[in-house]
Design a protein around this motif. Structure first.
Motif, PDB file in Angstrom:
ATOM      1  N   PRO A  87       0.828  -1.211   0.000  1.00 25.85           N
ATOM      2  CA  PRO A  87       0.000   0.000   0.000  1.00 25.85           C
ATOM      3  C   PRO A  87       0.862   1.262   0.000  1.00 25.85           C
ATOM      4  CG  PRO A  87      -0.721  -1.537   1.697  1.00 25.85           C
ATOM      5  CD  PRO A  87       0.581  -2.046   1.187  1.00 25.85           C
ATOM      6  N   PRO A  88       0.362   2.338  -0.595  1.00 30.60           N
ATOM      7  CA  PRO A  88       1.107   3.607  -0.575  1.00 30.60           C
ATOM      8  C   PRO A  88       1.117   4.197   0.832  1.00 30.60           C
ATOM      9  CG  PRO A  88      -1.073   3.927  -1.506  1.00 30.60           C
ATOM     10  CD  PRO A  88      -0.921   2.455  -1.308  1.00 30.60           C
ATOM     11  N   LEU A  89       2.246   4.765   1.222  1.00 28.20           N
ATOM     12  CA  LEU A  89       2.393   5.342   2.555  1.00 28.20           C
ATOM     13  C   LEU A  89       2.412   6.861   2.473  1.00 28.20           C
ATOM     14  CD1 LEU A  89       5.212   3.014   3.979  1.00 28.20           C
ATOM     15  CD2 LEU A  89       2.737   2.808   4.316  1.00 28.20           C
ATOM     16  N   PRO A  90       1.877   7.548   3.478  1.00 29.04           N
ATOM     17  CA  PRO A  90       1.947   9.016   3.486  1.00 29.04           C
ATOM     18  C   PRO A  90       3.370   9.477   3.769  1.00 29.04           C
ATOM     19  CG  PRO A  90       1.045   8.214   5.551  1.00 29.04           C
ATOM     20  CD  PRO A  90       1.191   7.008   4.654  1.00 29.04           C
ATOM     21  N   GLU A 174     -13.540  11.543  -2.597  1.00 27.38           N
ATOM     22  CA  GLU A 174     -13.090  12.930  -2.510  1.00 27.38           C
ATOM     23  C   GLU A 174     -11.900  13.105  -1.572  1.00 27.38           C
ATOM     24  OE1 GLU A 174     -16.267  15.630  -1.598  1.00 27.38           O
ATOM     25  OE2 GLU A 174     -17.732  14.440  -2.726  1.00 27.38           O
ATOM     26  N   ILE A 175     -11.580  12.085  -0.808  1.00 25.55           N
ATOM     27  CA  ILE A 175     -10.498  12.205   0.161  1.00 25.55           C
ATOM     28  C   ILE A 175      -9.166  12.346  -0.562  1.00 25.55           C
ATOM     29  CG2 ILE A 175      -9.780   9.798   0.515  1.00 25.55           C
ATOM     30  CD1 ILE A 175     -10.201  10.341   3.550  1.00 25.55           C
ATOM     31  N   LYS A 176      -8.233  13.058   0.053  1.00 24.90           N
ATOM     32  CA  LYS A 176      -6.944  13.348  -0.561  1.00 24.90           C
ATOM     33  C   LYS A 176      -5.800  12.802   0.302  1.00 24.90           C
ATOM     34  CE  LYS A 176      -8.951  15.868  -3.733  1.00 24.90           C
ATOM     35  NZ  LYS A 176      -9.069  15.367  -5.116  1.00 24.90           N
ATOM     36  N   ASN A 177      -4.646  12.653  -0.337  1.00 25.37           N
ATOM     37  CA  ASN A 177      -3.454  12.281   0.404  1.00 25.37           C
ATOM     38  C   ASN A 177      -3.185  13.305   1.503  1.00 25.37           C
ATOM     39  OD1 ASN A 177      -3.228  10.171  -1.370  1.00 25.37           O
ATOM     40  ND2 ASN A 177      -1.450  10.963  -2.451  1.00 25.37           N
ATOM     41  N   ARG A 178      -2.784  12.796   2.668  1.00 19.62           N
ATOM     42  CA  ARG A 178      -2.477  13.571   3.873  1.00 19.62           C
ATOM     43  C   ARG A 178      -3.726  14.005   4.635  1.00 19.62           C
ATOM     44  NH1 ARG A 178       2.864  14.797   4.395  1.00 19.62           N
ATOM     45  NH2 ARG A 178       2.370  16.306   6.037  1.00 19.62           N
ATOM     46  N   ASP A 179      -4.932  13.674   4.138  1.00 19.87           N
ATOM     47  CA  ASP A 179      -6.132  13.908   4.938  1.00 19.87           C
ATOM     48  C   ASP A 179      -6.118  12.983   6.154  1.00 19.87           C
ATOM     49  OD1 ASP A 179      -7.074  15.887   3.322  1.00 19.87           O
ATOM     50  OD2 ASP A 179      -8.557  14.648   2.285  1.00 19.87           O
ATOM     51  N   VAL A 180      -6.859  13.370   7.178  1.00 25.35           N
ATOM     52  CA  VAL A 180      -6.824  12.647   8.455  1.00 25.35           C
ATOM     53  C   VAL A 180      -8.123  11.880   8.685  1.00 25.35           C
ATOM     54  CG1 VAL A 180      -6.738  12.950  10.971  1.00 25.35           C
ATOM     55  CG2 VAL A 180      -5.189  14.255   9.500  1.00 25.35           C
ATOM     56  N   PHE A 193      -5.108   8.383  11.656  1.00 22.94           N
ATOM     57  CA  PHE A 193      -4.500   7.855  10.432  1.00 22.94           C
ATOM     58  C   PHE A 193      -4.353   8.964   9.399  1.00 22.94           C
ATOM     59  CE2 PHE A 193      -6.579   4.373  12.553  1.00 22.94           C
ATOM     60  CZ  PHE A 193      -5.698   3.309  12.408  1.00 22.94           C
ATOM     61  N   THR A 194      -3.270   8.892   8.606  1.00 23.35           N
ATOM     62  CA  THR A 194      -3.028   9.834   7.528  1.00 23.35           C
ATOM     63  C   THR A 194      -3.107   9.093   6.194  1.00 23.35           C
ATOM     64  OG1 THR A 194      -1.589  11.178   8.930  1.00 23.35           O
ATOM     65  CG2 THR A 194      -1.427  11.508   6.545  1.00 23.35           C
ATOM     66  N   VAL A 195      -3.881   9.635   5.265  1.00 18.40           N
ATOM     67  CA  VAL A 195      -4.104   8.985   3.969  1.00 18.40           C
ATOM     68  C   VAL A 195      -2.825   9.031   3.128  1.00 18.40           C
ATOM     69  CG1 VAL A 195      -5.426   9.054   1.812  1.00 18.40           C
ATOM     70  CG2 VAL A 195      -6.564   9.512   4.006  1.00 18.40           C
ATOM     71  N   GLY A 196      -2.495   7.877   2.538  1.00 16.57           N
ATOM     72  CA  GLY A 196      -1.321   7.784   1.677  1.00 16.57           C
ATOM     73  C   GLY A 196      -1.654   7.536   0.222  1.00 16.57           C
ATOM     74  N   GLY A 197      -2.898   7.147  -0.072  1.00 18.54           N
ATOM     75  CA  GLY A 197      -3.257   6.887  -1.458  1.00 18.54           C
ATOM     76  C   GLY A 197      -4.704   6.465  -1.596  1.00 18.54           C
ATOM     77  N   VAL A 198      -5.261   6.697  -2.793  1.00 15.31           N
ATOM     78  CA  VAL A 198      -6.634   6.315  -3.134  1.00 15.31           C
ATOM     79  C   VAL A 198      -6.585   5.488  -4.408  1.00 15.31           C
ATOM     80  CG1 VAL A 198      -8.952   7.140  -3.676  1.00 15.31           C
ATOM     81  CG2 VAL A 198      -7.494   8.459  -2.109  1.00 15.31           C
ATOM     82  N   GLU A 199      -7.222   4.333  -4.382  1.00 12.80           N
ATOM     83  CA  GLU A 199      -7.206   3.435  -5.539  1.00 12.80           C
ATOM     84  C   GLU A 199      -8.626   3.123  -5.982  1.00 12.80           C
ATOM     85  OE1 GLU A 199      -5.215  -0.840  -6.932  1.00 12.80           O
ATOM     86  OE2 GLU A 199      -5.371  -0.373  -4.802  1.00 12.80           O
ATOM     87  N   GLN A 200      -8.844   3.089  -7.295  1.00  3.65           N
ATOM     88  CA  GLN A 200     -10.096   2.588  -7.854  1.00  3.65           C
ATOM     89  C   GLN A 200      -9.766   1.310  -8.603  1.00  3.65           C
ATOM     90  OE1 GLN A 200     -12.732   5.385  -9.708  1.00  3.65           O
ATOM     91  NE2 GLN A 200     -13.710   3.841 -10.995  1.00  3.65           N
ATOM     92  N   ILE A 241     -10.759   2.253  -2.744  1.00  3.00           N
ATOM     93  CA  ILE A 241      -9.990   1.800  -1.586  1.00  3.00           C
ATOM     94  C   ILE A 241      -9.118   2.946  -1.096  1.00  3.00           C
ATOM     95  CG2 ILE A 241      -8.385   0.064  -0.698  1.00  3.00           C
ATOM     96  CD1 ILE A 241      -9.119  -1.599  -3.273  1.00  3.00           C
ATOM     97  N   ILE A 242      -9.226   3.256   0.193  1.00  2.00           N
ATOM     98  CA  ILE A 242      -8.411   4.291   0.814  1.00  2.00           C
ATOM     99  C   ILE A 242      -7.337   3.607   1.660  1.00  2.00           C
ATOM    100  CG2 ILE A 242      -8.397   6.341   2.276  1.00  2.00           C
ATOM    101  CD1 ILE A 242     -10.138   6.559  -0.284  1.00  2.00           C
ATOM    102  N   TYR A 243      -6.085   3.989   1.445  1.00  3.20           N
ATOM    103  CA  TYR A 243      -4.973   3.443   2.220  1.00  3.20           C
ATOM    104  C   TYR A 243      -4.464   4.524   3.171  1.00  3.20           C
ATOM    105  CZ  TYR A 243      -4.927  -0.126  -1.448  1.00  3.20           C
ATOM    106  OH  TYR A 243      -5.281  -1.138  -2.321  1.00  3.20           O
ATOM    107  N   ALA A 244      -4.504   4.241   4.472  1.00  4.98           N
ATOM    108  CA  ALA A 244      -4.043   5.215   5.467  1.00  4.98           C
ATOM    109  C   ALA A 244      -3.166   4.500   6.493  1.00  4.98           C
ATOM    110  CB  ALA A 244      -5.222   5.900   6.144  1.00  4.98           C
ATOM    111  N   THR A 245      -2.230   5.247   7.068  1.00  2.00           N
ATOM    112  CA  THR A 245      -1.287   4.703   8.037  1.00  2.00           C
ATOM    113  C   THR A 245      -1.447   5.469   9.350  1.00  2.00           C
ATOM    114  OG1 THR A 245       0.276   4.121   6.298  1.00  2.00           O
ATOM    115  CG2 THR A 245       1.158   4.288   8.520  1.00  2.00           C
TER     116      THR A 245
END
Length: 252
Positions: A87-90, A174-180, A193-200, A241-245
Protein backbone atom coordinates in the motif's frame (compact mmCIF):
# COMPACT_ATOMS: atom_id res chain seq x y z
CA UNK A 1 -4.30 59.93 -71.75
CA UNK A 2 -1.73 58.23 -73.99
CA UNK A 3 0.94 55.64 -73.40
CA UNK A 4 3.81 54.33 -75.52
CA UNK A 5 3.24 51.09 -77.50
CA UNK A 6 6.67 49.42 -77.78
CA UNK A 7 5.48 47.21 -80.67
CA UNK A 8 4.07 49.87 -83.07
CA UNK A 9 6.53 52.66 -82.46
CA UNK A 10 3.59 55.15 -82.25
CA UNK A 11 1.21 56.36 -79.66
CA UNK A 12 -1.57 54.03 -78.55
CA UNK A 13 -4.73 54.79 -76.61
CA UNK A 14 -4.58 54.01 -72.85
CA UNK A 15 -6.78 51.08 -71.78
CA UNK A 16 -10.15 52.07 -70.33
CA UNK A 17 -10.70 51.79 -66.55
CA UNK A 18 -11.22 48.13 -65.54
CA UNK A 19 -14.57 48.61 -63.80
CA UNK A 20 -15.66 44.99 -64.33
CA UNK A 21 -12.41 43.64 -62.83
CA UNK A 22 -12.74 45.80 -59.72
CA UNK A 23 -16.27 44.61 -59.17
CA UNK A 24 -15.18 41.00 -59.57
CA UNK A 25 -12.38 41.47 -57.02
CA UNK A 26 -14.85 42.96 -54.55
CA UNK A 27 -17.18 39.98 -54.96
CA UNK A 28 -14.31 37.52 -54.48
CA UNK A 29 -13.07 39.27 -51.31
CA UNK A 30 -16.57 39.23 -49.81
CA UNK A 31 -16.94 35.55 -50.69
CA UNK A 32 -13.59 34.75 -49.06
CA UNK A 33 -14.51 36.58 -45.85
CA UNK A 34 -17.88 34.82 -45.74
CA UNK A 35 -16.19 31.46 -46.32
CA UNK A 36 -13.71 31.99 -43.47
CA UNK A 37 -16.54 32.85 -41.11
CA UNK A 38 -18.49 29.75 -42.16
CA UNK A 39 -15.46 27.51 -41.65
CA UNK A 40 -14.81 28.98 -38.20
CA UNK A 41 -18.43 28.41 -37.20
CA UNK A 42 -18.27 24.85 -38.47
CA UNK A 43 -15.07 24.11 -36.55
CA UNK A 44 -16.64 25.46 -33.37
CA UNK A 45 -19.59 23.10 -33.71
CA UNK A 46 -17.31 20.13 -34.39
CA UNK A 47 -15.04 20.85 -31.45
CA UNK A 48 -18.02 21.12 -29.13
CA UNK A 49 -19.28 17.67 -30.18
CA UNK A 50 -16.21 15.72 -31.37
CA UNK A 51 -17.81 12.31 -30.98
CA UNK A 52 -20.63 13.14 -33.39
CA UNK A 53 -18.20 14.02 -36.16
CA UNK A 54 -15.73 11.19 -35.87
CA UNK A 55 -13.02 13.49 -34.53
CA UNK A 56 -12.88 12.37 -30.93
CA UNK A 57 -9.44 13.21 -29.60
CA UNK A 58 -7.14 10.40 -28.53
CA UNK A 59 -6.79 12.28 -25.27
CA UNK A 60 -10.42 11.53 -24.48
CA UNK A 61 -9.63 7.82 -24.37
CA UNK A 62 -6.38 8.01 -22.38
CA UNK A 63 -6.29 6.93 -18.77
CA UNK A 64 -5.02 10.27 -17.52
CA UNK A 65 -3.61 10.35 -14.01
CA UNK A 66 -4.80 13.85 -13.14
CA UNK A 67 -7.34 16.20 -14.66
CA UNK A 68 -7.84 19.90 -13.80
CA UNK A 69 -10.65 20.60 -11.34
CA UNK A 70 -13.01 23.58 -11.48
CA UNK A 71 -10.33 25.83 -9.99
CA UNK A 72 -7.82 24.87 -12.65
CA UNK A 73 -5.73 22.85 -10.21
CA UNK A 74 -4.83 19.21 -11.02
CA UNK A 75 -6.82 16.58 -9.19
CA UNK A 76 -4.99 14.00 -7.13
CA UNK A 77 -3.81 11.06 -9.21
CA UNK A 78 -5.30 7.70 -8.24
CA UNK A 79 -2.84 5.11 -7.00
CA UNK A 80 -2.14 2.42 -9.62
CA UNK A 81 0.17 -0.59 -9.22
CA UNK A 82 0.24 -4.38 -9.61
CA UNK A 83 -1.75 -6.19 -6.93
CA UNK A 84 1.35 -7.45 -5.10
CA UNK A 85 2.78 -3.94 -4.56
CA UNK A 86 2.47 -2.76 -0.91
CA UNK A 87 0.00 0.00 0.00
CA UNK A 88 1.11 3.61 -0.57
CA UNK A 89 2.39 5.34 2.55
CA UNK A 90 1.95 9.02 3.49
CA UNK A 91 5.01 11.26 3.62
CA UNK A 92 5.01 11.23 7.40
CA UNK A 93 6.61 8.93 9.98
CA UNK A 94 4.25 6.12 11.10
CA UNK A 95 3.37 5.89 14.79
CA UNK A 96 4.14 2.81 16.85
CA UNK A 97 1.23 0.32 16.83
CA UNK A 98 -1.06 0.04 19.85
CA UNK A 99 -2.56 -2.96 21.60
CA UNK A 100 -5.75 -4.41 20.04
CA UNK A 101 -9.05 -2.73 20.83
CA UNK A 102 -12.39 -2.99 19.05
CA UNK A 103 -13.29 0.12 17.00
CA UNK A 104 -16.48 1.95 17.89
CA UNK A 105 -16.64 5.02 15.67
CA UNK A 106 -15.02 6.60 12.59
CA UNK A 107 -14.67 10.34 12.04
CA UNK A 108 -13.56 12.01 8.79
CA UNK A 109 -14.18 15.69 9.40
CA UNK A 110 -13.36 16.75 5.84
CA UNK A 111 -16.21 14.61 4.46
CA UNK A 112 -18.64 15.19 7.32
CA UNK A 113 -18.47 11.52 8.36
CA UNK A 114 -19.15 10.62 11.99
CA UNK A 115 -20.44 7.06 12.05
CA UNK A 116 -20.72 4.07 14.38
CA UNK A 117 -18.80 0.88 13.57
CA UNK A 118 -20.18 -2.67 13.69
CA UNK A 119 -18.20 -5.90 13.65
CA UNK A 120 -18.75 -8.04 10.51
CA UNK A 121 -17.44 -11.45 9.44
CA UNK A 122 -17.76 -13.66 6.38
CA UNK A 123 -21.01 -14.34 4.52
CA UNK A 124 -22.01 -17.86 3.43
CA UNK A 125 -20.51 -17.32 -0.02
CA UNK A 126 -17.11 -16.50 1.47
CA UNK A 127 -17.28 -12.75 0.89
CA UNK A 128 -17.08 -10.18 3.67
CA UNK A 129 -20.42 -9.19 5.14
CA UNK A 130 -21.55 -5.64 4.53
CA UNK A 131 -23.50 -3.46 6.96
CA UNK A 132 -27.30 -3.72 6.60
CA UNK A 133 -28.67 -1.50 3.84
CA UNK A 134 -31.38 -0.11 6.12
CA UNK A 135 -28.71 1.68 8.18
CA UNK A 136 -26.74 3.69 5.62
CA UNK A 137 -24.64 5.47 8.27
CA UNK A 138 -23.20 2.24 9.69
CA UNK A 139 -19.62 1.14 8.94
CA UNK A 140 -18.47 -2.48 9.13
CA UNK A 141 -15.15 -3.57 10.65
CA UNK A 142 -13.89 -6.94 9.35
CA UNK A 143 -13.14 -8.69 12.63
CA UNK A 144 -10.84 -11.34 11.12
CA UNK A 145 -8.22 -8.64 10.54
CA UNK A 146 -6.41 -6.22 12.84
CA UNK A 147 -8.21 -3.67 14.96
CA UNK A 148 -7.53 -0.04 13.95
CA UNK A 149 -4.29 1.01 15.62
CA UNK A 150 -2.98 -2.54 15.95
CA UNK A 151 -0.10 -3.67 13.72
CA UNK A 152 -1.40 -4.82 10.34
CA UNK A 153 -4.29 -3.71 8.13
CA UNK A 154 -7.64 -2.85 9.70
CA UNK A 155 -10.40 -3.05 7.08
CA UNK A 156 -13.58 -0.96 7.29
CA UNK A 157 -16.44 -1.16 4.78
CA UNK A 158 -19.36 1.16 4.08
CA UNK A 159 -22.09 1.65 1.50
CA UNK A 160 -21.76 4.20 -1.30
CA UNK A 161 -25.53 4.40 -1.62
CA UNK A 162 -28.77 2.42 -1.62
CA UNK A 163 -31.80 2.61 -3.88
CA UNK A 164 -33.20 5.32 -1.62
CA UNK A 165 -30.27 7.53 -0.59
CA UNK A 166 -26.53 8.04 -0.21
CA UNK A 167 -24.52 5.84 2.12
CA UNK A 168 -21.90 6.72 4.73
CA UNK A 169 -19.03 6.43 2.21
CA UNK A 170 -20.78 8.24 -0.68
CA UNK A 171 -18.05 10.91 -0.80
CA UNK A 172 -15.11 8.66 0.02
CA UNK A 173 -13.38 9.22 -3.35
CA UNK A 174 -13.09 12.93 -2.51
CA UNK A 175 -10.50 12.21 0.16
CA UNK A 176 -6.94 13.35 -0.56
CA UNK A 177 -3.45 12.28 0.40
CA UNK A 178 -2.48 13.57 3.87
CA UNK A 179 -6.13 13.91 4.94
CA UNK A 180 -6.82 12.65 8.45
CA UNK A 181 -9.11 9.82 9.55
CA UNK A 182 -9.85 9.13 13.24
CA UNK A 183 -11.10 5.87 14.69
CA UNK A 184 -12.39 5.75 18.26
CA UNK A 185 -11.78 2.50 20.16
CA UNK A 186 -13.26 0.70 23.17
CA UNK A 187 -10.14 1.37 25.26
CA UNK A 188 -10.97 5.10 25.18
CA UNK A 189 -8.18 5.90 22.72
CA UNK A 190 -8.47 7.37 19.23
CA UNK A 191 -6.15 6.15 16.49
CA UNK A 192 -5.24 8.90 14.02
CA UNK A 193 -4.50 7.86 10.43
CA UNK A 194 -3.03 9.83 7.53
CA UNK A 195 -4.10 8.99 3.97
CA UNK A 196 -1.32 7.78 1.68
CA UNK A 197 -3.26 6.89 -1.46
CA UNK A 198 -6.63 6.32 -3.13
CA UNK A 199 -7.21 3.43 -5.54
CA UNK A 200 -10.10 2.59 -7.85
CA UNK A 201 -9.91 -1.12 -8.65
CA UNK A 202 -12.03 -3.33 -10.88
CA UNK A 203 -13.84 -5.84 -8.67
CA UNK A 204 -12.71 -8.58 -11.05
CA UNK A 205 -9.08 -7.66 -10.32
CA UNK A 206 -9.31 -6.75 -6.64
CA UNK A 207 -5.84 -6.16 -5.06
CA UNK A 208 -6.31 -8.76 -2.32
CA UNK A 209 -2.69 -8.91 -1.21
CA UNK A 210 -2.38 -5.13 -0.95
CA UNK A 211 -5.60 -4.77 1.07
CA UNK A 212 -5.39 -7.83 3.34
CA UNK A 213 -1.71 -8.76 3.33
CA UNK A 214 0.32 -8.55 6.59
CA UNK A 215 2.01 -5.23 7.44
CA UNK A 216 4.39 -4.19 10.21
CA UNK A 217 2.81 -0.80 10.88
CA UNK A 218 -0.79 -0.01 11.77
CA UNK A 219 -2.84 0.63 8.65
CA UNK A 220 -6.45 1.47 7.91
CA UNK A 221 -8.07 0.43 4.63
CA UNK A 222 -11.52 1.80 3.80
CA UNK A 223 -13.55 0.12 1.06
CA UNK A 224 -16.71 1.15 -0.77
CA UNK A 225 -18.18 0.80 -4.25
CA UNK A 226 -17.29 2.90 -7.29
CA UNK A 227 -17.18 2.94 -11.07
CA UNK A 228 -20.30 2.32 -13.15
CA UNK A 229 -23.51 0.82 -11.85
CA UNK A 230 -24.40 -2.43 -13.64
CA UNK A 231 -28.19 -2.70 -13.70
CA UNK A 232 -27.97 -6.34 -14.77
CA UNK A 233 -26.09 -7.45 -11.66
CA UNK A 234 -27.31 -4.71 -9.35
CA UNK A 235 -23.73 -3.85 -8.34
CA UNK A 236 -21.04 -1.28 -9.11
CA UNK A 237 -18.14 -2.43 -11.28
CA UNK A 238 -15.30 -1.11 -9.10
CA UNK A 239 -14.15 -0.58 -5.54
CA UNK A 240 -12.77 2.62 -4.06
CA UNK A 241 -9.99 1.80 -1.59
CA UNK A 242 -8.41 4.29 0.81
CA UNK A 243 -4.97 3.44 2.22
CA UNK A 244 -4.04 5.22 5.47
CA UNK A 245 -1.29 4.70 8.04
CA UNK A 246 -1.51 5.43 11.77
CA UNK A 247 0.53 8.55 12.51
CA UNK A 248 -0.68 9.36 16.02
CA UNK A 249 -3.17 8.67 18.79
CA UNK A 250 -4.82 10.40 21.74
CA UNK A 251 -7.26 9.75 24.55
CA UNK A 252 -10.90 9.90 23.46
Amino acid sequence: MWSHDPYSGGPAPAPPPDRGGAALRTVLILAAVTGVAAVAAGLLIVLQSPGEYGLRSTRDTLNLQAQPNQNGQPEQALFQAPADVPPPLPQITPASPMLPSTPTRIVIKKLGIDAPIKSVGLAKDGTIEVPPADNVNLVGWYRNMSTPGEAGPAVLLGHKDTRARNGVFARLKEIKNRDVIEVERQDQTTAVFTVGGVEQADKKAFPTQRVYGPRDNAQLHLITCGGDYDRTTGHYTDNIIIYATMTGSHRS
